[in-house]
Design a protein around this motif. Structure first.
Motif, PDB file in Angstrom:
ATOM      1  N   THR A 112      40.873  32.180  53.856  1.00  9.54           N
ATOM      2  CA  THR A 112      41.082  30.925  54.572  1.00  9.54           C
ATOM      3  C   THR A 112      41.257  29.835  53.524  1.00  9.54           C
ATOM      4  OG1 THR A 112      39.615  31.697  56.336  1.00  9.54           O
ATOM      5  CG2 THR A 112      40.072  29.337  56.265  1.00  9.54           C
ATOM      6  N   VAL A 159      36.852  28.131  60.704  1.00  9.75           N
ATOM      7  CA  VAL A 159      36.810  26.668  60.765  1.00  9.75           C
ATOM      8  C   VAL A 159      35.389  26.181  60.517  1.00  9.75           C
ATOM      9  CG1 VAL A 159      37.380  24.638  62.155  1.00  9.75           C
ATOM     10  CG2 VAL A 159      38.713  26.748  62.431  1.00  9.75           C
ATOM     11  N   ILE A 181      44.923  22.402  62.075  1.00  9.19           N
ATOM     12  CA  ILE A 181      44.724  23.842  61.912  1.00  9.19           C
ATOM     13  C   ILE A 181      46.093  24.515  61.943  1.00  9.19           C
ATOM     14  CG2 ILE A 181      43.692  25.936  62.869  1.00  9.19           C
ATOM     15  CD1 ILE A 181      41.605  23.966  61.909  1.00  9.19           C
ATOM     16  N   ILE A 216      47.370  21.707  66.170  1.00 10.94           N
ATOM     17  CA  ILE A 216      47.219  23.136  65.899  1.00 10.94           C
ATOM     18  C   ILE A 216      48.595  23.776  65.942  1.00 10.94           C
ATOM     19  CG2 ILE A 216      46.207  25.301  66.701  1.00 10.94           C
ATOM     20  CD1 ILE A 216      43.927  23.654  67.927  1.00 10.94           C
TER      21      ILE A 216
END
Length: 383
Positions: A112, A159, A181, A216
């Protein structure tokens, strides 16, 4: 001498307690009911309380949930935690990019990436699978076989882990570091759409992490049958991993194109729910020296996208060990961008971020391997 092994349940290690962090509201409610700690008629109210502590305040200690009775908190400690997945490795680039290698289960790791200062925003690039099946030839992740899909909880937990590291609790609308995101990490999100959709519900919920759906973006290599469904279920922004303007070249760069060629892909994009000037599609185009970077291909790109509200992200190729490509020269990229700009399309050249820690676009790859059946059985027996 005879040795007797005591295999009774009393001598087996206790199974790990599941974490509630990252669960969506429905699964959290079901977990409380399943534990026997909460009556069904009170489960929604209790789940909403706990969910807000986990996703708005980001607490890691059950005792911090002050509006939950002390007796219930004590009972919950025997059943649940608010633990996060383990950060195996945390790397910080010279440009401030952060890459996290996160262990989700034995043999299952994903990467990530937090990219600061993207315009006025900070973007978190999350993974939806460990590994990938698409084998795009310019992408390092494509060299790693698929281990498995991630669950919705595991996606949302990425997250949570990043917000822990950035000290972003409780949720605030001011001075946020993670504002966007992007599902542009490991894997093809539309091959795991159920989990991606549920994770977006958790991430976008206004009582929790509260990142709006227009912030997003889900990127796909072109899983045509799922594109409309993505829009209907998530109302997220759409990005297309394009990289070529004709089927012959795209078949080579993005082998999925052999199944869903460009004509079918473009039809699916034009039918994306809510498509318009306020909801443009982002087309990602990695610049490969001598492969897809000619002015003729720039003009072909303009022709291909005619009538589609779009912007084009031109991505300088980010090298990785033994990669078969080179990045286009900067002058070539600028000339390509000029053709696209003159046609009325925004075509920013993406500044490479995190190259020194292999966190840039196309560079993600964990060392996870598929667990053999024998290894899985040993793990199950141990728990």
């Amino acid at each position: 001498m005879t040795t007797t092994l005591d295999l009774s349940a009393a001598n087996r290690p206790a199974p790990p307690r599941p974490s509630l962090a990252g669960l969506d509201r429905t699964r959290l409610r079901d977990a409380l009911i399943g534990s026997g700690l909460v009556e069904e008629r009170k489960a929604k109210m209790r789940a909403d309380q706990i969910w807000r502590w986990a996703h708005h305040f980001g607490v890691t200690d059950l005792d911090a949930m002050t509006n939950v009775s002390k007796d219930l908190r004590e009972q919950m400690k025997d059943h649940f935690t608010l633990d996060r997945p383990e950060i195996v490795e945390r790397l910080v680039s010279v440009d401030g990019t952060r890459k996290y290698l996160i262990r989700l289960a034995p043999g299952v790791e994903c990467e990530t990436v937090f990219i600061p200062d993207v315009g006025k925003s900070g973007a978190l690039c999350v993974s939806s699978q460990v590994g990938c099946t698409l084998n795009c030839t310019f992408c390092h992740t494509g060299t790693q076989a698929l281990v498995r899909n991630l669950t919705a909880q595991e996606i949302a937990a990425q997250v949570i882990v990043a917000r822990d590291d950035l000290a972003e609790w409780p949720t605030s609308n001011e001075n946020r570091k993670i504002t966007n995101i992007v599902f542009m990490g490991m894997g093809e999100p539309l091959y795991n759409l159920d989990a991606v959709s549920d994770a977006i519900d958790t991430i976008s919920d206004g009582d929790g992490i509260s990142i709006g759906r227009r912030r997003i973006t889900v990127s796909t290599s072109g899983v045509v049958p799922k594109i409309r469904e993505l829009g209907e279920r998530t109302a997220s922004m759409l990005a297309i991993s394009l990289h070529a303007t004709n089927d012959d070249l795209r078949n080579e760069l993005v082998p999925l194109n052999k199944k869903y060629p460009l004509a079918e892909l473009m039809d699916a994009i034009r039918a994306y729910p809510g498509l318009g000037n306020a909801r443009r599609v982002t087309f990602e185009y990695v610049m490969l020296k001598g492969v897809n970077d000619s002015l003729a291909e720039a003009r072909a790109l303009v022709s291909l996208l005619k009538g589609v509200p779009a912007k084009i992200n031109l991505i300088p190729f980010n090298p990785w060990p033994n990669s078969p490509y080179e990045c286009s020269d900067w002058e070539t990229i600028e000339a390509f961008a000029e053709v696209v700009n003159r046609a009325g399309y925004a075509s920013p050249i993406r500044t490479p971020r995190g190259r020194d820690i292999f966190a840039a676009c196309g560079q993600l790859r964990s060392e996870s391997k598929k667990m053999r059946a024998s290894e899985r059985k040993k793990l199950q027996d141990a728990t």
